[in-house]
Design an enzyme around this catalytic site. Structure first.
Site, PDB file in Angstrom:
ATOM      1  N   ASP A   1      -6.188  -4.431   7.166  1.00  0.00           N
ATOM      2  CA  ASP A   1      -7.430  -3.893   7.714  1.00  0.00           C
ATOM      3  C   ASP A   1      -8.418  -3.705   6.571  1.00  0.00           C
ATOM      4  OD1 ASP A   1      -6.494  -1.654   6.354  1.00  0.00           O
ATOM      5  OD2 ASP A   1      -5.833  -0.619   8.152  1.00  0.00           O
TER       6      ASP A   1
ATOM      7  N   ASP B   1      -2.228  -3.149   3.688  1.00  0.00           N
ATOM      8  CA  ASP B   1      -2.337  -3.284   5.137  1.00  0.00           C
ATOM      9  C   ASP B   1      -3.451  -4.256   5.544  1.00  0.00           C
ATOM     10  OD1 ASP B   1      -0.269  -1.533   5.430  1.00  0.00           O
ATOM     11  OD2 ASP B   1      -1.506   0.199   5.904  1.00  0.00           O
TER      12      ASP B   1
ATOM     13  N   TYR C   1       2.063  -3.633  13.347  1.00  0.00           N
ATOM     14  CA  TYR C   1       1.042  -2.791  12.725  1.00  0.00           C
ATOM     15  C   TYR C   1       0.329  -1.950  13.773  1.00  0.00           C
ATOM     16  CZ  TYR C   1      -2.616  -1.439   9.442  1.00  0.00           C
ATOM     17  OH  TYR C   1      -3.467  -0.727   8.631  1.00  0.00           O
TER      18      TYR C   1
ATOM     19  N   ARG D   1      -2.482  -0.013  13.581  1.00  0.00           N
ATOM     20  CA  ARG D   1      -3.943   0.158  13.583  1.00  0.00           C
ATOM     21  C   ARG D   1      -4.575  -1.157  14.026  1.00  0.00           C
ATOM     22  NH1 ARG D   1      -2.435   3.030   8.857  1.00  0.00           N
ATOM     23  NH2 ARG D   1      -2.737   5.279   9.141  1.00  0.00           N
TER      24      ARG D   1
ATOM     25  N   GLU E   1       0.823  -1.215   0.000  1.00  0.00           N
ATOM     26  CA  GLU E   1       0.000   0.000   0.000  1.00  0.00           C
ATOM     27  C   GLU E   1       0.852   1.257   0.000  1.00  0.00           C
ATOM     28  OE1 GLU E   1      -3.206   1.842   3.184  1.00  0.00           O
ATOM     29  OE2 GLU E   1      -3.097  -0.321   2.908  1.00  0.00           O
TER      30      GLU E   1
ATOM     31  N   GLU F   1      -9.494  -1.034   5.014  1.00  0.00           N
ATOM     32  CA  GLU F   1      -9.030  -0.148   3.946  1.00  0.00           C
ATOM     33  C   GLU F   1      -8.017  -0.867   3.057  1.00  0.00           C
ATOM     34  OE1 GLU F   1     -10.466   2.837   3.426  1.00  0.00           O
ATOM     35  OE2 GLU F   1     -11.718   2.311   5.134  1.00  0.00           O
TER      36      GLU F   1
ATOM     37  N   HIS G   1      -4.835  -9.605  14.380  1.00  0.00           N
ATOM     38  CA  HIS G   1      -3.786  -8.638  14.673  1.00  0.00           C
ATOM     39  C   HIS G   1      -3.167  -8.906  16.040  1.00  0.00           C
ATOM     40  CE1 HIS G   1      -5.678  -5.397  11.851  1.00  0.00           C
ATOM     41  NE2 HIS G   1      -5.420  -6.525  11.241  1.00  0.00           N
TER      42      HIS G   1
END
Length: 749
Positions: A83, A81, A301, A303, A8, A85, A349
């Site tokens: 998640d 990533d 990570y 987030r 990304e 998004e 995560h």
């Protein structure tokens, strides 16, 4: 075999390239590549929800480059990533790759929580496919935000003023700030007193607070009562009624997740939420340590809502503690942390932690920027501390009695620092250190040596800081930690809030008016509980427990009805917020808060019959006070066009000097740079103003659009003789002077 790995962020390319063999070509989407169209709603509601995507500006080349490389690739790994998004980015680029990939080429989705050789190789060894449930959840969130933003904002433009915005989460966050301000305005201060006695025992003395009079709590509300009670207290004789000794443990804090890192970054380091996330992103993607050419990923990570720690991380932490601290600091088994309410989608995560605990803050400090070093230190300390034993305090509570008066004091002494050896807890969680005499026993006589009655006043609730607002939003389930930084920035950029001297959010008149209008007309989207339930429903979509279109249709039907009612028959009529202030000019009508190009002002509701207007301010209780407008100051300097005196004025973009003969003469004085325009050779370079600030431009505008947006040094370039140089100052106050002509290349530091 040719392989492509698509990430990304371009910042990861260099870091990952050092970890994989030469068969891999690492490419980046540079964030999102597609989104809803910028100038239309992009969502159709029929039997199904149809979402229209367009390529984001300047991303055509990014897509073309990736597709060109994909044409000859044997295996393509989609690695944005981990998640929602990231999932939509993977899904979008996959759609384009499938159109050009050669027959037999394989396309895989991989995720990893840390950028290390082992983590990425493990991800490649266990590939998956794009998670369409996560994609659906992201689409649902994006459509909901688009509906609210694109359909409510234009109504605000018509009813209040241009440039406003509404947001499904943003507007509810603003409501929290406005509700708090309203509570502060309505707060009634109450007086109360406390009484502290100083008691002597043998050669020692200690203080204790009056807690009870008889069986009732000591609640003293005025000086008269305080004086009478103090006089009665002095008449009594006192003994130790009770001594209680116990040990209190304070458990180590959980490892960081996104919201707790944001709050700690603000409270401990003074970093804005946005800055904390920017620095954390850099630490995750990789920063150079001893070798400038080899970035090293330092944290997992950033987030995440998870508190889970991998077995590898736990082993690493326990080994480090065992080697560097006494054996008493290491618990018999790893500490495990769990959230009471946790989304299944987040459990893949880990918590935020250092990738290699042996890269200590001392080592990292040599290579990192100050902010990166501070944040890494915080993450490292919290991670190590979370796997240490609790801190222990010896607590002694002493109760003193004399007649009907009861005093209490609790002493606390740290007997084992445990995890506090590495990570200090916040002040509100700290055990206050207070050492009491060791020889106090029940029935011992104590002498009242002094009495200290003190007056206090109750305080209104505190305004939100960035950290406390994030804490409240998380508590209420509003938004997600990954979006907090954007939300906080938006409500400031739209002039809905300002910051006071203690950097706490204060809603502006505009923010209060917008919030009031939305609560009245769109109560559902402004309801805190409804917004939180919507977040839970988005999680359900990601988990496969709820359909995307089911959620969207359920929201859309009621929302459209609310919108129609909001617009109403007088949809274009500007609203005015009425006040209880009587117009001082006509003395008949009330004044109302209105909004114009220059901001808010008071205007008579009898307009146009009465045209009275005034600036205003609010006092601490929120009461409106009129502010007299300063008359323009006449200057000795005269207008070069008509000869009238010039005067100082204040406009939308600050102070300026203009002719007092306006509107007959419209001369405005401009600062001149002292040289002619190098582009058209006709105009002069003058200082101009726009909403983004000041700049230097040609006086021959709009025929000549030459402009300079930096500071200028009115000194000819020693190489090309251009009549000026550009001057730039960095954050460390280092000044660089250079020529604006790239072909010249002159530069001086």
């Amino acid at each position: 075999m040719k392989k492509i790995l698509i990430v990304e962020s371009p910042a990861k390319i260099k870091t990952i390239s050092k970890l994989l063999d030469k068969d891999f070509k690492i490419m980046s989407t540079v964030g999102h590549i597609k989104d809803l169209p910028p100038k239309e709603l992009g969502v159709e509601v029929n039997d199904e929800i149809h979402i229209k995507y367009t390529v984001i500006k300047d991303k055509d080349k990014v897509i073309a480059d990736i597709c060109k490389a994909a044409q000859s690739a044997d295996i393509i790994y989609l690695a944005p990533d981990p998640d929602r998004e990231g999932e939509i980015i993977a899904w979008h680029i996959e759609q384009d790759i499938k159109k050009v990939a050669k027959k037999g080429a394989k396309i895989h989705r991989i995720t990893y929580n840390e950028i290390t050789k082992s983590a990425i190789e493990d991800a490649i060894a266990h590939p998956s496919t794009v998670d369409l449930q996560k994609v659906a959840a992201q689409q649902a969130r994006r459509v909901l935000d688009r509906w609210v933003g694109y359909q409510v904002s234009p109504i605000l433009w018509k009813k209040i003023t241009k440039g406003l915005s509404a947001g499904r989460v943003q507007s509810v966050a603003l409501r929290l700030i406005c509700d708090r301000e309203q509570a502060i305005r309505e707060f009634t201060t109450e007086e109360y007193w406390d009484i502290t006695g100083t008691f002597g025992h043998n050669k020692d003395s200690f203080a204790a607070a009056l807690t009870h009079i008889g069986k009732k709590k000591a609640e003293i509300t005025n000086e008269k009562d305080a004086s009478k009670i103090a006089a009665d207290i002095k008449k009594a004789s006192y003994t130790i009624d009770e001594v209680t000794d116990k040990t209190r443990k304070i458990n180590p804090l959980e490892p960081f997740r996104t919201s707790s890192l944001q709050q700690a970054g603000y409270n401990r380091l003074g970093l804005a939420i946005k800055k904390t996330m920017q620095v954390a992103q850099q630490l995750y993607e990789g920063m150079p340590l001893s070798d400038d050419s080899t970035p090293v990923a330092l944290i997992t990570y950033m987030r995440t809502d998870s508190l889970r720690l991998s077995d590898t991380a736990l082993t690493q932490a326990r080994d480090y503690i065992g080697k560097h601290y006494d054996k008493d600091y290491l618990p018999a088994k790893p500490n495990v942390f769990e959230r009471k309410s946790k989304a299944k989608a987040q459990e893949a995560h880990e918590a935020i932690r250092p990738i290699d605990v042996n890269i200590t803050p001392t080592i990292a400090r040599k290579y990192l920027t100050p902010d990166a070093s501070k944040l890494y230190t915080l993450i490292w300390q919290r991670f190590v501390a979370c796997q240490m034993k609790p801190a222990e305090y010896a607590q002694r509570q002493v109760v003193i009695k004399g007649g009907e008066f009861i005093f209490k004091v609790t002493g606390s002494t740290l007997i084992f620092d445990g995890f506090l050896k590495v990570y200090e807890v916040d002040e509100e969680d700290q055990e206050k250190k207070l050492v009491l005499p060791a020889d106090l026993k029940t029935n011992d006589a104590v002498a009242l040596k002094a009495l200290d009655p003190k007056q206090h006043f109750t305080q209104p609730p505190a305004r939100y800081t960035e950290a406390s607002l994030v804490k409240e939003m998380e508590k209420e389930g509003i938004g997600r930690p990954s979006t907090y930084a954007t939300i906080l920035n938006t409500i400031r950029e739209r002039s809905y809030t300002t910051l006071d001297e203690r950097k706490r959010f204060v809603p502006t008149e505009l923010g209060m008016t917008v919030t009031s209008l939305l609560i009245k007309n769109l109560p559902r989207i402004m309801d805190i509980k409804f917004t939180a339930l919507m977040e839970n429903d988005l999680d359900k979509i990601a988990q496969g427990d709820l359909g995307r279109d089911e959620l969207l249709k359920g929201f859309y039907t009621q929302f459209q009805q609310d919108l129609e009612a909001f617009i109403g028959e007088d949809g274009k009529k500007k609203i005015a917020e009425p006040t209880d202030v009587t117009c001082p000019e006509c003395k008949e009508n009330k004044l109302a808060i209105r909004f114009g190009k220059g901001g808010e002002f008071l205007g008579c509701i009898g307009y146009p019959e009465c045209s009275f207007t005034s600036n205003f301010k609010r006092n601490e209780q929120g009461i409106i006070e009129l502010v007299a407008t300063e008359k323009p100051k006449l200057l000795a300097e005269t207008c070069p066009k008509c000869g009238s005196p010039l005067r100082e004025l204040v406009g939308r973009y600050g102070p300026f000097i203009a002719c007092s003969g306006y509107p007959e003469c419209k001369y405005i004085k401009q600062n001149e740079a002292g040289f002619g325009c190098p582009q058209c050779d006709k105009g002069k370079i003058v200082e101009r103003v726009w909403k983004g600030g000041k700049f230097w431009g040609c006086s021959n505008y709009p025929k000549c659009k030459f402009a300079i947006f930096d500071q200028i040094e009115v000194t000819p370039c020693p190489q090309c003789k251009l009549p000026f140089l550009i001057k730039k100052t960095d954050k460390d106050d280092n000044v660089t002077i250079y020529c604006s002509d790239k072909n010249c290349g002159y530069k001086k530091e």
